[in-house]
Design a protein around this motif. Sequence first.
Motif, PDB file in Angstrom:
ATOM      1  N   LEU A 138      39.301  20.198   8.941  1.00 42.26           N
ATOM      2  CA  LEU A 138      40.063  19.073   8.406  1.00 42.26           C
ATOM      3  C   LEU A 138      41.473  19.038   8.992  1.00 42.26           C
ATOM      4  CD1 LEU A 138      39.017  19.034   4.629  1.00 42.26           C
ATOM      5  CD2 LEU A 138      38.678  17.194   6.289  1.00 42.26           C
ATOM      6  N   GLN A 139      42.068  20.214   9.163  1.00 48.97           N
ATOM      7  CA  GLN A 139      43.415  20.266   9.744  1.00 48.97           C
ATOM      8  C   GLN A 139      43.429  19.731  11.174  1.00 48.97           C
ATOM      9  OE1 GLN A 139      44.156  24.448   9.029  1.00 48.97           O
ATOM     10  NE2 GLN A 139      45.555  23.994   7.347  1.00 48.97           N
ATOM     11  N   VAL A 140      42.357  19.992  11.913  1.00 46.67           N
ATOM     12  CA  VAL A 140      42.263  19.457  13.274  1.00 46.67           C
ATOM     13  C   VAL A 140      42.118  17.939  13.241  1.00 46.67           C
ATOM     14  CG1 VAL A 140      40.832  19.385  15.348  1.00 46.67           C
ATOM     15  CG2 VAL A 140      41.367  21.583  14.282  1.00 46.67           C
ATOM     16  N   GLN A 141      41.232  17.459  12.357  1.00 44.34           N
ATOM     17  CA  GLN A 141      40.981  16.020  12.267  1.00 44.34           C
ATOM     18  C   GLN A 141      42.197  15.264  11.736  1.00 44.34           C
ATOM     19  OE1 GLN A 141      38.216  13.842  12.654  1.00 44.34           O
ATOM     20  NE2 GLN A 141      37.050  15.376  13.795  1.00 44.34           N
ATOM     21  N   LEU A 142      42.965  15.913  10.856  1.00 49.54           N
ATOM     22  CA  LEU A 142      44.103  15.257  10.208  1.00 49.54           C
ATOM     23  C   LEU A 142      45.393  15.990  10.575  1.00 49.54           C
ATOM     24  CD1 LEU A 142      42.419  14.770   6.717  1.00 49.54           C
ATOM     25  CD2 LEU A 142      42.810  12.991   8.439  1.00 49.54           C
ATOM     26  N   SER A 143      45.621  16.146  11.851  1.00 50.45           N
ATOM     27  CA  SER A 143      46.756  16.937  12.328  1.00 50.45           C
ATOM     28  C   SER A 143      48.101  16.308  11.975  1.00 50.45           C
ATOM     29  CB  SER A 143      46.658  17.133  13.842  1.00 50.45           C
ATOM     30  OG  SER A 143      46.629  15.874  14.509  1.00 50.45           O
ATOM     31  N   ASP A 144      48.099  15.029  11.658  1.00 47.12           N
ATOM     32  CA  ASP A 144      49.352  14.356  11.317  1.00 47.12           C
ATOM     33  C   ASP A 144      49.642  14.389   9.821  1.00 47.12           C
ATOM     34  OD1 ASP A 144      47.098  12.826  10.950  1.00 47.12           O
ATOM     35  OD2 ASP A 144      48.076  10.917  11.416  1.00 47.12           O
ATOM     36  N   PHE A 145      48.832  15.130   9.050  1.00 45.20           N
ATOM     37  CA  PHE A 145      49.042  15.283   7.617  1.00 45.20           C
ATOM     38  C   PHE A 145      49.588  16.669   7.319  1.00 45.20           C
ATOM     39  CE2 PHE A 145      46.223  11.751   7.812  1.00 45.20           C
ATOM     40  CZ  PHE A 145      46.417  11.015   6.654  1.00 45.20           C
ATOM     41  N   LYS A 146      50.216  16.810   6.168  1.00 41.67           N
ATOM     42  CA  LYS A 146      50.693  18.097   5.693  1.00 41.67           C
ATOM     43  C   LYS A 146      49.791  18.559   4.546  1.00 41.67           C
ATOM     44  CE  LYS A 146      55.433  16.741   6.771  1.00 41.67           C
ATOM     45  NZ  LYS A 146      56.777  16.434   6.194  1.00 41.67           N
ATOM     46  N   PHE A 147      49.304  19.800   4.633  1.00 45.16           N
ATOM     47  CA  PHE A 147      48.405  20.317   3.612  1.00 45.16           C
ATOM     48  C   PHE A 147      49.133  21.321   2.727  1.00 45.16           C
ATOM     49  CE2 PHE A 147      45.534  18.695   6.812  1.00 45.16           C
ATOM     50  CZ  PHE A 147      44.530  18.117   6.062  1.00 45.16           C
ATOM     51  N   ALA A 148      48.796  21.304   1.433  1.00 48.47           N
ATOM     52  CA  ALA A 148      49.403  22.216   0.468  1.00 48.47           C
ATOM     53  C   ALA A 148      48.314  22.800  -0.420  1.00 48.47           C
ATOM     54  CB  ALA A 148      50.433  21.480  -0.387  1.00 48.47           C
ATOM     55  N   ASP A 149      48.563  23.973  -0.972  1.00 48.26           N
ATOM     56  CA  ASP A 149      47.611  24.622  -1.872  1.00 48.26           C
ATOM     57  C   ASP A 149      47.752  24.023  -3.272  1.00 48.26           C
ATOM     58  OD1 ASP A 149      45.822  26.224  -3.159  1.00 48.26           O
ATOM     59  OD2 ASP A 149      46.992  28.065  -2.990  1.00 48.26           O
ATOM     60  N   ALA A 150      46.688  23.402  -3.766  1.00 47.92           N
ATOM     61  CA  ALA A 150      46.684  22.804  -5.104  1.00 47.92           C
ATOM     62  C   ALA A 150      45.617  23.446  -5.982  1.00 47.92           C
ATOM     63  CB  ALA A 150      46.453  21.300  -4.999  1.00 47.92           C
ATOM     64  N   THR A 151      45.383  24.729  -5.771  1.00 46.15           N
ATOM     65  CA  THR A 151      44.326  25.439  -6.488  1.00 46.15           C
ATOM     66  C   THR A 151      44.457  25.304  -8.000  1.00 46.15           C
ATOM     67  OG1 THR A 151      44.081  27.054  -4.710  1.00 46.15           O
ATOM     68  CG2 THR A 151      43.325  27.721  -6.896  1.00 46.15           C
ATOM     69  N   ARG A 152      45.677  25.400  -8.519  1.00 47.68           N
ATOM     70  CA  ARG A 152      45.861  25.470  -9.967  1.00 47.68           C
ATOM     71  C   ARG A 152      46.053  24.101 -10.622  1.00 47.68           C
ATOM     72  NH1 ARG A 152      47.595  30.338 -11.675  1.00 47.68           N
ATOM     73  NH2 ARG A 152      46.835  29.569 -13.669  1.00 47.68           N
ATOM     74  N   LEU A 153      46.125  23.036  -9.858  1.00 46.93           N
ATOM     75  CA  LEU A 153      46.536  21.753 -10.421  1.00 46.93           C
ATOM     76  C   LEU A 153      45.555  21.227 -11.462  1.00 46.93           C
ATOM     77  CD1 LEU A 153      48.391  18.984  -8.590  1.00 46.93           C
ATOM     78  CD2 LEU A 153      46.523  18.363 -10.106  1.00 46.93           C
ATOM     79  N   VAL A 154      44.292  21.027 -11.079  1.00 45.81           N
ATOM     80  CA  VAL A 154      43.310  20.503 -12.034  1.00 45.81           C
ATOM     81  C   VAL A 154      43.056  21.521 -13.140  1.00 45.81           C
ATOM     82  CG1 VAL A 154      40.957  19.651 -12.328  1.00 45.81           C
ATOM     83  CG2 VAL A 154      42.247  19.050 -10.277  1.00 45.81           C
TER      84      VAL A 154
END
Length: 387
Positions: A138-154
Amino acid sequence: MTSITSAVPLTDLPFPKTEYERRQRKVFEAMERANLDALIVTAHGHLQYLSGYDGRGAYFMPFPLILGPGQKLTFVVREYELGSVRPDSCVEEIVPYTEQSDFVPVCADAIRRFGLKGRRIGLELGCWNLAPADVSALQVQLSDFKFADATRLVATVAAVKTEMELEVMRFAMELTDVAVRVFQQSLREGITEAEVAANIESEVEKAGGTVRATSSTLLFGERTKFSHGSPKRHPIRKNEPAFMELGGVKNGYACGLVRSAVLGRHAETELLHDLSIEALEAVISAIKPGATAGEVDAAGRGVLKRHGHPEFLNHRVGYQTGINWVERGNISLEPGATDILEPNMTLHMPMILCGESGYLIGTSEHVLVTEHGAEILSRTPHTLYRA
């Protein structure tokens, strides 16, 4: 890419659509606090919490539920599973993919349609059902996006239950109490674990529900030294212990309990159980709004330290409950945990101790955090049962 909108009546959802919409609003509020522009939910329990669909078909690849403010919730699922996702989900926008190789490009395309180029997207990096290969692709496909860890959110949103959810959990606990009584009443010399499990399933079914017996822990004698052992055709003999950890299930909500018994006498079981009761009751006394998960854990460990046996407890004292028995990334009552307890959280505290000979014996309670402390949901005593 084709978008498919379900026209099937939402007759299979366990809760009204308004309940799912309330949950989704709470998650959007949490996303705003976390400065996330989109969230990709992949944990099965979280999928079920937000949509109604339990994610069973996602053993092959993730079935991400994509949330973005002002956008329709979008499910990305295998085309083969559409027939299950449609009636079991409140999500109308469903985007299918066919083979494993299709997943990442289809998912990435669905995210791009949200118009969030260069924005922050949350991933449940600490949960099951999202492999490192999925993340890197996904990071390769969406290289122009910033990813963050949202493990605890839901998980944090789902930790606080509504009255509708609590009603379901109380019914699940009624089923668990039926299971405990059958477990205790079935014990006689020569009966096998498998026979007791079958008795439990039969009686719980008569009570109008299901129980996770054969997939949970039910053990006799020397086999109580196994952690998470499923029932076998192994009989109990005189002066041997019996141990169970199982839970009734309603609408995906499980209320587990640990209960132990002895057929006759068994000195080590009796010692371990006495200690487990004292530690459990200290934990329950520590549960109140404003307490941290780590403080609750410390209350149980403190009892064992005073008795000179801190090594008897080699795991956390409890965890957040709700949909699924447990979900990775949920609140954990473990040393140093900083999560703050709030009213209407539900917690399971399996106080299982490991003795010098390796026996795993103990007890537990499933509680509701109230304004003033903890309400025990079970009606079966957590004392050692003697048959």
